[in-house]
Design a protein around this motif. Structure first.
Motif, mmCIF file in Angstrom:
data_model
loop_
_atom_site.group_PDB
_atom_site.id
_atom_site.type_symbol
_atom_site.label_atom_id
_atom_site.label_comp_id
_atom_site.label_asym_id
_atom_site.label_seq_id
_atom_site.Cartn_x
_atom_site.Cartn_y
_atom_site.Cartn_z
ATOM 1 N N VAL A 51 -83.111 6.905 47.090
ATOM 2 C CA VAL A 51 -81.893 7.426 46.454
ATOM 3 C C VAL A 51 -81.781 8.931 46.715
ATOM 4 O O VAL A 51 -80.698 9.426 47.061
ATOM 5 C CB VAL A 51 -81.877 7.115 44.946
ATOM 6 N N ALA A 52 -82.888 9.643 46.564
ATOM 7 C CA ALA A 52 -82.868 11.098 46.798
ATOM 8 C C ALA A 52 -82.516 11.410 48.251
ATOM 9 O O ALA A 52 -81.746 12.339 48.527
ATOM 10 C CB ALA A 52 -84.219 11.703 46.420
ATOM 11 N N ALA A 53 -83.044 10.626 49.193
ATOM 12 C CA ALA A 53 -82.733 10.841 50.614
ATOM 13 C C ALA A 53 -81.252 10.574 50.879
ATOM 14 O O ALA A 53 -80.605 11.322 51.631
ATOM 15 C CB ALA A 53 -83.605 9.937 51.483
ATOM 16 N N SER A 76 -78.862 -1.420 43.741
ATOM 17 C CA SER A 76 -79.767 -1.318 44.890
ATOM 18 C C SER A 76 -79.167 -0.635 46.112
ATOM 19 O O SER A 76 -79.898 -0.056 46.917
ATOM 20 C CB SER A 76 -80.295 -2.695 45.275
ATOM 21 N N ASN A 77 -77.857 -0.685 46.267
ATOM 22 C CA ASN A 77 -77.261 -0.098 47.468
ATOM 23 C C ASN A 77 -77.576 1.372 47.620
ATOM 24 O O ASN A 77 -77.741 1.858 48.736
ATOM 25 C CB ASN A 77 -75.758 -0.322 47.480
ATOM 26 N N VAL A 78 -77.663 2.110 46.515
ATOM 27 C CA VAL A 78 -77.921 3.550 46.622
ATOM 28 C C VAL A 78 -79.348 3.847 47.058
ATOM 29 O O VAL A 78 -79.658 4.973 47.428
ATOM 30 C CB VAL A 78 -77.595 4.312 45.318
ATOM 31 N N ALA A 79 -80.219 2.828 47.034
ATOM 32 C CA ALA A 79 -81.612 3.023 47.431
ATOM 33 C C ALA A 79 -81.902 2.515 48.841
ATOM 34 O O ALA A 79 -82.989 2.735 49.367
ATOM 35 C CB ALA A 79 -82.538 2.327 46.431
ATOM 36 N N GLN A 82 -69.715 9.673 45.545
ATOM 37 C CA GLN A 82 -71.017 9.056 45.838
ATOM 38 C C GLN A 82 -72.148 9.920 45.289
ATOM 39 O O GLN A 82 -73.107 9.416 44.696
ATOM 40 C CB GLN A 82 -71.187 8.842 47.346
ATOM 41 N N ILE A 83 -72.018 11.222 45.477
ATOM 42 C CA ILE A 83 -73.041 12.149 44.966
ATOM 43 C C ILE A 83 -73.084 12.072 43.441
ATOM 44 O O ILE A 83 -74.160 12.016 42.846
ATOM 45 C CB ILE A 83 -72.762 13.581 45.464
ATOM 46 N N VAL A 104 -76.117 8.083 37.684
ATOM 47 C CA VAL A 104 -76.543 6.701 37.460
ATOM 48 C C VAL A 104 -77.777 6.365 38.294
ATOM 49 O O VAL A 104 -78.849 6.083 37.758
ATOM 50 C CB VAL A 104 -75.398 5.700 37.766
ATOM 51 N N GLY A 105 -77.611 6.357 39.610
ATOM 52 C CA GLY A 105 -78.653 5.855 40.501
ATOM 53 C C GLY A 105 -79.985 6.557 40.404
ATOM 54 O O GLY A 105 -81.026 5.919 40.207
ATOM 55 N N LEU A 106 -79.969 7.873 40.541
ATOM 56 C CA LEU A 106 -81.242 8.602 40.543
ATOM 57 C C LEU A 106 -81.930 8.525 39.187
ATOM 58 O O LEU A 106 -83.153 8.354 39.118
ATOM 59 C CB LEU A 106 -81.020 10.056 40.967
#
Length: 132
Positions: free
Chosen positions: A100-102, A21-24, A71-72, A78-80
């Motif tokens: 996540v995209a932002a 969730s942190n990446v969002a 991070q990217i 993973v995240g996106l």
């Protein structure tokens, strides 16, 4: 038209969403968590170095210049992907994918800023008078 996945799969995906969730989250929060996780990894790497063990690059604070790119990369690999699957399953969750995209775009901006600052520092160093 995607049929609903099995209930067990939905539960697993929701648990993974919690873990990721942190990446969002809004960037200021996501960044703080990213730094906290990196500090935890680097502390582990410090212990591994003291024990004479091989240290993974992401656990090596001496290789921390790759923090932003890490991070990217995490977002890309993973995240996106995860939050895109979630948004495809339930369009009401698209706000997570968008977050996540932002954040990815914000990390890219930080990378560009860091590169510009590094180039400026190198330029100033090259222009400084050299001692004979």
């Amino acid at each position: 038209d995607n049929p609903d996945p099995p209930r067990e799969h939905i539960i697993k995906m929701m648990m993974k969403s919690s873990d990721l969730s942190n990446v969002a989250k809004p960037f200021a929060i996501a960044r703080k968590w990213s730094v906290a996780v990196a500090n935890e990894f680097w502390a582990q790497g410090d212990v591994e170095k003291k024990l004479g063990l091989e240290v993974l690059a992401m656990f090596d604070r001496d290789k921390a210049d790759g923090f932003i790119q890490g991070q990217i990369g995490f977002i890309d690999f993973v995240g996106l992907k995860h939050f895109t699957v979630m948004a495809n399953w339930n369009p009401r969750l698209k706000f997570l994918q968008d977050g996540v995209a932002a954040n990815r775009a914000q990390w890219e901006a930080e990378k560009a800023k860091a590169r510009a600052e590094q180039a400026e520092a190198e330029k100033e160093k090259a222009a400084a008078p050299q001692a004979p």
